[in-house]
Design a protein around this motif. Structure first.
Motif, PDB file in Angstrom:
ATOM      1  N   UNK A  43      67.715  28.525   8.416  1.00 11.91           N
ATOM      2  CA  UNK A  43      66.307  28.252   8.112  1.00 11.91           C
ATOM      3  C   UNK A  43      65.673  27.264   9.088  1.00 11.91           C
ATOM      4  N   UNK A  44      66.428  26.250   9.480  1.00  6.54           N
ATOM      5  CA  UNK A  44      65.830  25.188  10.280  1.00  6.54           C
ATOM      6  C   UNK A  44      66.164  25.221  11.772  1.00  6.54           C
ATOM      7  N   UNK A  45      67.175  25.979  12.167  1.00  6.11           N
ATOM      8  CA  UNK A  45      67.550  25.980  13.578  1.00  6.11           C
ATOM      9  C   UNK A  45      67.484  27.351  14.230  1.00  6.11           C
ATOM     10  N   UNK A  46      67.852  28.386  13.517  1.00  3.36           N
ATOM     11  CA  UNK A  46      67.896  29.714  14.131  1.00  3.36           C
ATOM     12  C   UNK A  46      66.571  30.462  14.056  1.00  3.36           C
ATOM     13  N   UNK A  47      65.679  30.032  13.194  1.00  2.00           N
ATOM     14  CA  UNK A  47      64.415  30.759  13.025  1.00  2.00           C
ATOM     15  C   UNK A  47      63.220  30.078  13.689  1.00  2.00           C
ATOM     16  N   UNK A  48      63.475  29.011  14.411  1.00  2.00           N
ATOM     17  CA  UNK A  48      62.360  28.303  15.038  1.00  2.00           C
ATOM     18  C   UNK A  48      61.802  29.100  16.201  1.00  2.00           C
ATOM     19  N   UNK A  49      60.550  28.955  16.515  1.00  2.00           N
ATOM     20  CA  UNK A  49      59.572  28.138  15.805  1.00  2.00           C
ATOM     21  C   UNK A  49      58.980  28.887  14.604  1.00  2.00           C
ATOM     22  N   UNK A  50      58.653  28.125  13.601  1.00  2.00           N
ATOM     23  CA  UNK A  50      57.955  28.649  12.422  1.00  2.00           C
ATOM     24  C   UNK A  50      56.980  27.552  11.998  1.00  2.00           C
ATOM     25  N   UNK A  51      55.853  27.524  12.671  1.00  2.00           N
ATOM     26  CA  UNK A  51      54.894  26.438  12.507  1.00  2.00           C
ATOM     27  C   UNK A  51      53.905  26.724  11.376  1.00  2.00           C
ATOM     28  N   UNK A  52      53.504  25.669  10.711  1.00  2.00           N
ATOM     29  CA  UNK A  52      52.524  25.769   9.634  1.00  2.00           C
ATOM     30  C   UNK A  52      51.214  26.363  10.152  1.00  2.00           C
ATOM     31  N   UNK A  53      50.813  25.992  11.356  1.00  2.00           N
ATOM     32  CA  UNK A  53      49.554  26.533  11.902  1.00  2.00           C
ATOM     33  C   UNK A  53      49.638  28.051  12.078  1.00  2.00           C
TER      34      UNK A  53
ATOM     35  N   UNK B 287      54.805  24.783   1.524  1.00  2.00           N
ATOM     36  CA  UNK B 287      55.052  26.219   1.373  1.00  2.00           C
ATOM     37  C   UNK B 287      55.721  26.872   2.573  1.00  2.00           C
ATOM     38  N   UNK B 288      55.742  26.192   3.714  1.00  2.55           N
ATOM     39  CA  UNK B 288      56.438  26.739   4.879  1.00  2.55           C
ATOM     40  C   UNK B 288      57.902  27.042   4.534  1.00  2.55           C
ATOM     41  N   UNK B 289      58.442  26.273   3.610  1.00  4.34           N
ATOM     42  CA  UNK B 289      59.835  26.416   3.201  1.00  4.34           C
ATOM     43  C   UNK B 289      60.080  27.784   2.552  1.00  4.34           C
TER      44      UNK B 289
ATOM     45  N   UNK C  87      51.508  30.073  10.230  1.00  2.00           N
ATOM     46  CA  UNK C  87      51.420  30.606   8.860  1.00  2.00           C
ATOM     47  C   UNK C  87      49.967  30.627   8.420  1.00  2.00           C
ATOM     48  N   UNK C  88      49.262  29.527   8.652  1.00  6.63           N
ATOM     49  CA  UNK C  88      47.864  29.441   8.220  1.00  6.63           C
ATOM     50  C   UNK C  88      46.966  30.450   8.931  1.00  6.63           C
ATOM     51  N   UNK C  89      47.208  30.684  10.220  1.00  5.87           N
ATOM     52  CA  UNK C  89      46.421  31.685  10.955  1.00  5.87           C
ATOM     53  C   UNK C  89      46.638  33.074  10.369  1.00  5.87           C
ATOM     54  N   UNK C  90      47.901  33.404  10.171  1.00  2.67           N
ATOM     55  CA  UNK C  90      48.223  34.721   9.605  1.00  2.67           C
ATOM     56  C   UNK C  90      47.679  34.844   8.179  1.00  2.67           C
ATOM     57  N   UNK C  91      47.808  33.776   7.417  1.00  2.89           N
ATOM     58  CA  UNK C  91      47.323  33.779   6.034  1.00  2.89           C
ATOM     59  C   UNK C  91      45.818  34.021   5.991  1.00  2.89           C
ATOM     60  N   UNK C  92      45.092  33.342   6.851  1.00  2.94           N
ATOM     61  CA  UNK C  92      43.639  33.487   6.895  1.00  2.94           C
ATOM     62  C   UNK C  92      43.252  34.931   7.211  1.00  2.94           C
ATOM     63  N   UNK C  93      43.938  35.504   8.178  1.00  4.10           N
ATOM     64  CA  UNK C  93      43.678  36.892   8.549  1.00  4.10           C
ATOM     65  C   UNK C  93      43.941  37.844   7.374  1.00  4.10           C
ATOM     66  N   UNK C  94      45.086  37.660   6.722  1.00  2.16           N
ATOM     67  CA  UNK C  94      45.452  38.540   5.616  1.00  2.16           C
ATOM     68  C   UNK C  94      44.596  38.290   4.375  1.00  2.16           C
ATOM     69  N   UNK C  95      44.171  37.060   4.163  1.00  3.67           N
ATOM     70  CA  UNK C  95      43.292  36.791   3.023  1.00  3.67           C
ATOM     71  C   UNK C  95      41.983  37.552   3.180  1.00  3.67           C
ATOM     72  N   UNK C  96      41.456  37.585   4.392  1.00  3.24           N
ATOM     73  CA  UNK C  96      40.235  38.351   4.650  1.00  3.24           C
ATOM     74  C   UNK C  96      40.466  39.822   4.325  1.00  3.24           C
ATOM     75  N   UNK C  97      41.585  40.377   4.789  1.00  2.00           N
ATOM     76  CA  UNK C  97      41.907  41.785   4.519  1.00  2.00           C
ATOM     77  C   UNK C  97      42.038  42.053   3.020  1.00  2.00           C
ATOM     78  N   UNK C  98      42.726  41.165   2.332  1.00  2.00           N
ATOM     79  CA  UNK C  98      42.923  41.335   0.879  1.00  2.00           C
ATOM     80  C   UNK C  98      41.585  41.284   0.159  1.00  2.00           C
ATOM     81  N   UNK C  99      40.726  40.342   0.537  1.00  2.00           N
ATOM     82  CA  UNK C  99      39.401  40.239  -0.094  1.00  2.00           C
ATOM     83  C   UNK C  99      38.595  41.512   0.135  1.00  2.00           C
ATOM     84  N   UNK C 100      38.667  42.063   1.355  1.00  2.00           N
ATOM     85  CA  UNK C 100      37.955  43.314   1.653  1.00  2.00           C
ATOM     86  C   UNK C 100      38.495  44.460   0.789  1.00  2.00           C
ATOM     87  N   UNK C 101      39.808  44.530   0.657  1.00  2.00           N
ATOM     88  CA  UNK C 101      40.419  45.578  -0.163  1.00  2.00           C
ATOM     89  C   UNK C 101      40.005  45.438  -1.628  1.00  2.00           C
ATOM     90  N   UNK C 102      39.914  44.214  -2.110  1.00  2.00           N
ATOM     91  CA  UNK C 102      39.492  43.983  -3.500  1.00  2.00           C
ATOM     92  C   UNK C 102      38.044  44.414  -3.685  1.00  2.00           C
TER      93      UNK C 102
END
Length: 173
Positions: free
Chosen positions: A109-119, A62-64, A121-136
């Motif tokens: 996508x692969x050279x000009x936007x680096x770094x874009x690490x999966x970790x 999904x990083x893609x 994405x996962x950190x940000x996702x975890x944070x936002x998932x918590x926020x979304x769950x609270x909003x729900x």
């Protein structure tokens, strides 16, 4: 919802001028990117480009989705900054359908936007998932409260109707 918020975070980091413009114009870019993420770019992109994206997606995950979405906005950032909010979504649709320079988009996508690490994405996702769950939870609580108030009003209306019926019977005698 969480991934759209993650995308907006990356947009603010990687393309701050465009992010600021979108916020200033009150343009919700997730109205576009949600469909890209949901369909993995099947909808709205030329088949050649879509197949390249799918190859990368199947290889890297999904990083893609984040990489190519950001690359698209970076590739067309200058054009997008010039258009008024009223025609913005139409412009993005036209640009996505006419993106035939898949090599340029891949390079971004692969050279000009680096770094874009999966970790990251996962950190940000975890944070936002918590926020979304609270909003729900908050929305569910408001919905439950509104339903309770509605049922109480409905009960009062039924009682008033019953009282009116009793009053009519009493007055008719």
């Amino acid at each position: 919802q969480a991934d759209q918020r993650v995308f907006n975070d990356f947009l603010a980091e990687k393309l701050p001028r465009l992010s600021t413009y979108l916020q200033k114009e009150c343009l919700d870019i997730s109205l576009i990117t949600f469909n890209w993420f949901f369909t993995v770019f099947v909808d709205g992109f030329p088949p050649d480009l879509m197949l390249r994206i799918w190859d990368c997606f199947l290889s890297e995950g999904c990083k893609i989705l984040f990489r190519y979405s950001l690359a698209f906005f970076k590739m067309y950032e200058e054009k997008l900054l010039l258009f008024p909010a009223s025609s913005y979504f139409k412009l993005v649709k036209e640009l996505s359908e006419s993106t035939f320079d898949s090599r340029r988009l891949c390079h971004i996508a692969f050279y000009e936007l680096n770094p874009l690490a999966t970790r990251d994405i996962n950190k940000k996702r975890q944070l936002h998932q918590f926020d979304v769950k609270q909003e729900i939870k908050e929305m569910d609580a408001r919905r439950e409260s509104a339903m309770k108030a509605y049922k109480e009003r409905e009960s009062i209306v039924v009682r008033m109707s019953e009282l009116e019926n009793v009053e009519e019977v009493y007055n008719s005698d």
